[in-house]
Design an enzyme around this catalytic site. Structure first.
Site, PDB file in Angstrom:
ATOM      1  N   HIS A   1       0.766  -1.287   0.039  1.00 14.27           N
ATOM      2  CA  HIS A   1       0.186   0.091   0.142  1.00 14.27           C
ATOM      3  C   HIS A   1       0.932   1.242   0.095  1.00 14.27           C
ATOM      4  O   HIS A   1       1.626   1.448   0.915  1.00 14.27           O
ATOM      5  CB  HIS A   1      -0.871   0.101   1.295  1.00 14.27           C
ATOM      6  CG  HIS A   1      -1.822  -0.736   1.163  1.00 14.27           C
ATOM      7  ND1 HIS A   1      -3.170  -0.549   1.753  1.00 14.27           N
ATOM      8  CD2 HIS A   1      -2.285  -1.976   0.333  1.00 14.27           C
ATOM      9  CE1 HIS A   1      -4.422  -1.380   1.477  1.00 14.27           C
ATOM     10  NE2 HIS A   1      -3.593  -2.460   0.667  1.00 14.27           N
TER      11      HIS A   1
ATOM     12  N   TYR B   1      -8.866   5.591   7.436  1.00 15.28           N
ATOM     13  CA  TYR B   1      -9.213   5.989   8.752  1.00 15.28           C
ATOM     14  C   TYR B   1     -10.229   7.142   8.900  1.00 15.28           C
ATOM     15  O   TYR B   1      -9.941   7.988   8.261  1.00 15.28           O
ATOM     16  CB  TYR B   1      -7.850   6.324   9.292  1.00 15.28           C
ATOM     17  CG  TYR B   1      -6.856   5.387   9.707  1.00 15.28           C
ATOM     18  CD1 TYR B   1      -6.689   4.606  10.905  1.00 15.28           C
ATOM     19  CD2 TYR B   1      -5.893   5.123   8.677  1.00 15.28           C
ATOM     20  CE1 TYR B   1      -5.636   3.639  10.927  1.00 15.28           C
ATOM     21  CE2 TYR B   1      -4.895   3.930   8.828  1.00 15.28           C
ATOM     22  CZ  TYR B   1      -4.947   3.207   9.905  1.00 15.28           C
ATOM     23  OH  TYR B   1      -4.126   2.297  10.184  1.00 15.28           O
TER      24      TYR B   1
ATOM     25  N   PRO C   1      -4.380   0.505  18.731  1.00 23.88           N
ATOM     26  CA  PRO C   1      -4.112  -0.223  17.534  1.00 23.88           C
ATOM     27  C   PRO C   1      -4.241   0.760  16.036  1.00 23.88           C
ATOM     28  O   PRO C   1      -3.746   0.641  15.060  1.00 23.88           O
ATOM     29  CB  PRO C   1      -5.301  -1.323  17.158  1.00 23.88           C
ATOM     30  CG  PRO C   1      -6.303  -0.714  17.982  1.00 23.88           C
ATOM     31  CD  PRO C   1      -5.721  -0.350  19.384  1.00 23.88           C
TER      32      PRO C   1
ATOM     33  N   LYS D   1       0.878  -0.353  15.171  1.00 25.19           N
ATOM     34  CA  LYS D   1       2.326  -0.420  15.488  1.00 25.19           C
ATOM     35  C   LYS D   1       2.705  -1.489  16.471  1.00 25.19           C
ATOM     36  O   LYS D   1       3.731  -1.815  16.781  1.00 25.19           O
ATOM     37  CB  LYS D   1       2.711   0.895  16.135  1.00 25.19           C
ATOM     38  CG  LYS D   1       2.800   1.903  15.040  1.00 25.19           C
ATOM     39  CD  LYS D   1       4.074   1.684  14.346  1.00 25.19           C
ATOM     40  CE  LYS D   1       3.862   2.790  12.944  1.00 25.19           C
ATOM     41  NZ  LYS D   1       4.146   2.116  11.899  1.00 25.19           N
TER      42      LYS D   1
ATOM     43  N   TYR E   1       4.200   6.238   9.925  1.00 21.66           N
ATOM     44  CA  TYR E   1       3.262   5.044   9.663  1.00 21.66           C
ATOM     45  C   TYR E   1       4.183   3.775   8.895  1.00 21.66           C
ATOM     46  O   TYR E   1       3.731   2.847   9.297  1.00 21.66           O
ATOM     47  CB  TYR E   1       2.188   5.538   8.503  1.00 21.66           C
ATOM     48  CG  TYR E   1       0.937   4.470   8.467  1.00 21.66           C
ATOM     49  CD1 TYR E   1      -0.113   4.702   9.434  1.00 21.66           C
ATOM     50  CD2 TYR E   1       1.033   3.334   7.792  1.00 21.66           C
ATOM     51  CE1 TYR E   1      -0.951   3.949   9.271  1.00 21.66           C
ATOM     52  CE2 TYR E   1       0.053   2.609   7.685  1.00 21.66           C
ATOM     53  CZ  TYR E   1      -1.234   2.917   8.439  1.00 21.66           C
ATOM     54  OH  TYR E   1      -1.956   2.038   8.256  1.00 21.66           O
TER      55      TYR E   1
END
Ligand code: APR
Ligand code: PHB
Length: 389
Positions: free
Chosen positions: A72, A200, A292, A296, A384
């Site tokens: 991704h 998100y 979550p 990570k 990220y």
């Protein structure tokens, strides 16, 4: 029995460490409280940093991950009807890999089995002895029969509820914790993901996440009350609520279906210091927990494994204690940065029960800053995809 490294816990941390040590000719035994089937029944996050993928390669366990994992290059963030993208590859040169943690664990078990790696399942009453001296040993029982392993080192990879952390005397340990006033209700459904990349979503009704495992397996979450149970949520109620929390144009594309798994997880930030006491080392969830948001957990466990594996190699190959002596400090420096990112991303995306009008405006302004500011997007992307080891 004697081995070089006794590893408590057969989750991803313990198995990855065992497999990496094996590749360097260092012997270990893994002691797992549950059965393999039980460990493989746990559904966890599914986003892997490049550093994790590299460790799986080094351990010789990355073939299926490369064949079935989905790279991704970015993620979407929505706020009400507003939606924008953070491009990981543009900002960092690196994508993340979407591949379920359950599959990672399955691959590691298979690799251990192929090389005859020693794993004892359904062990009980694990006790670590003499970790503050030169000759530690571990005692445990299997089917009521007492056993003992003598070793050079003990590694606690036994998760948040394990025994290893508790073995470090209370006056040596310092613990830091933050509990969040909500949980995540997650479902797995055999439906195509609503979008090619993760979404998100921050909405006035609470957070939602659209994730996936493969082209016909989706993973969705919604923020829920800590008092809720999965039985309180029919599939229909879940889908209806999810649709209210994501932009209408996305909700219109959502394919729903029966859930094949439904569970609630609380959100917690936790760190224990130090991560080493004598010849006992802690790795992964045994030493730290992140909420979550940002996935990570497994990735932070992997950086611990990286530092410890290299420290143990240094010990066995070069007769040097430099790597194991700096383990706790190095691991914690990175752990705290992952804690910060997970806390920041959680704070940004959730609705808090006691949130004031001012708090809401701050959240909104921060999301808008992220939407419009390249430096903010770069900072998010770097965290990220994973900070360097
Ligand atoms: N004796 C032996 N094994 C134990 C004991 C014990 N006393 N206590 C716990 N265990 C086992 C658990 O059954 C589990 O299989 O240790 C393992 C710990 O695995 P995880 O909890 O998966 O922790 P870890 O391997 O550090 O993985 C970190 O996985 O848990 C997720 O969110 C976490 O993504 C993160 C990653
Ligand atoms: C998941 O797919 O389960 C997942 C993905 C990203 C997260 C958390 C969980 O931040």
């Amino acid at each position: 029995m004697r081995t070089q490294v006794a590893i408590i816990g057969g989750g991803p941390s313990g198995l990855l460490l065992a497999q990496l040590l094996f590749a360097r000719g260092i012997e270990s035994v893994v002691l797992e409280r549950k059965t393999k089937e039980y460990v493989l029944g746990r559904i966890r996050a599914g986003v892997l940093e490049q550093g994790f993928v590299s460790l799986m390669e080094e351990a010789g366990c990355a073939d299926r991950l490369h064949a079935e994992g989905i790279p991704h290059n970015g993620t979407l963030i929505s706020y009400g009807e507003e939606i924008f993208r953070v491009d990981f590859t543009r900002h960092t040169g690196s994508p993340v890999m979407v591949y379920g943690q359950t599959e990672v664990t399955r691959d590691l078990y298979q690799a251990r089995e192929e090389v005859g790696g020693h794993i004892e399942f359904t062990v009980e009453n694990v006790v670590i002895h003499g970790a503050d001296g030169d000759a530690p040993h571990v005692t445990y029982t299997v089917d009521g029969v007492a056993r003992r392993i003598d070793c050079d080192f003990v590694v606690g990879c036994d998760g948040f509820h394990g025994v290893s952390r508790q073995t470090i005397p209370a006056d040596v340990r310092k613990e830091y914790e933050k509990l969040y006033p909500f949980g995540w209700l997650g479902i797995l459904s055999e439906t195509p993901p609503v979008n090619r990349e993760l979404i998100y979503a921050n909405s006035p009704r609470g957070f939602a996440l659209c994730s996936m495992r493969n082209e016909n397996l989706s993973r969705y979450y919604i923020q829920c009350s800590l008092d809720d149970t999965p039985e309180d949520w029919s599939d229909e109620a879940f889908w209806d609520e999810l649709k209210c929390r994501i932009p209408a144009e996305v909700a219109a594309k959502l394919v729903t279906g029966p859930s094949i798994e439904k569970s609630i997880a609380p959100l917690r930030s936790f760190v224990t210091e130090p991560m080493r006491w004598g010849r006992l080392f802690l790795c992964g969830d045994a030493a730290h927990i992140v909420p979550p948001t940002g996935a990570k957990g497994l990735n932070t466990a992997a950086s611990d494994v990286h530092y410890l594996y290299n420290g143990l190699r240094d010990f066995y190959e070069n007769d040097s204690t430099a790597g194991i002596d700096s383990y706790s400090e190095k691991a914690l420096a990175r752990v705290w940065k992952a804690e910060r990112f997970s806390w920041w991303f959680s704070s940004l995306m959730h609705t808090y029960p006691d949130q004031s009008g001012f708090d809401l405006k701050m959240q909104q302004a921060e999301i808008d800053f992220l939407r419009t500011n390249t430096a903010a997007q770069q900072a998010m992307a770097e965290n990220y995809v994973g900070l360097p080891y």
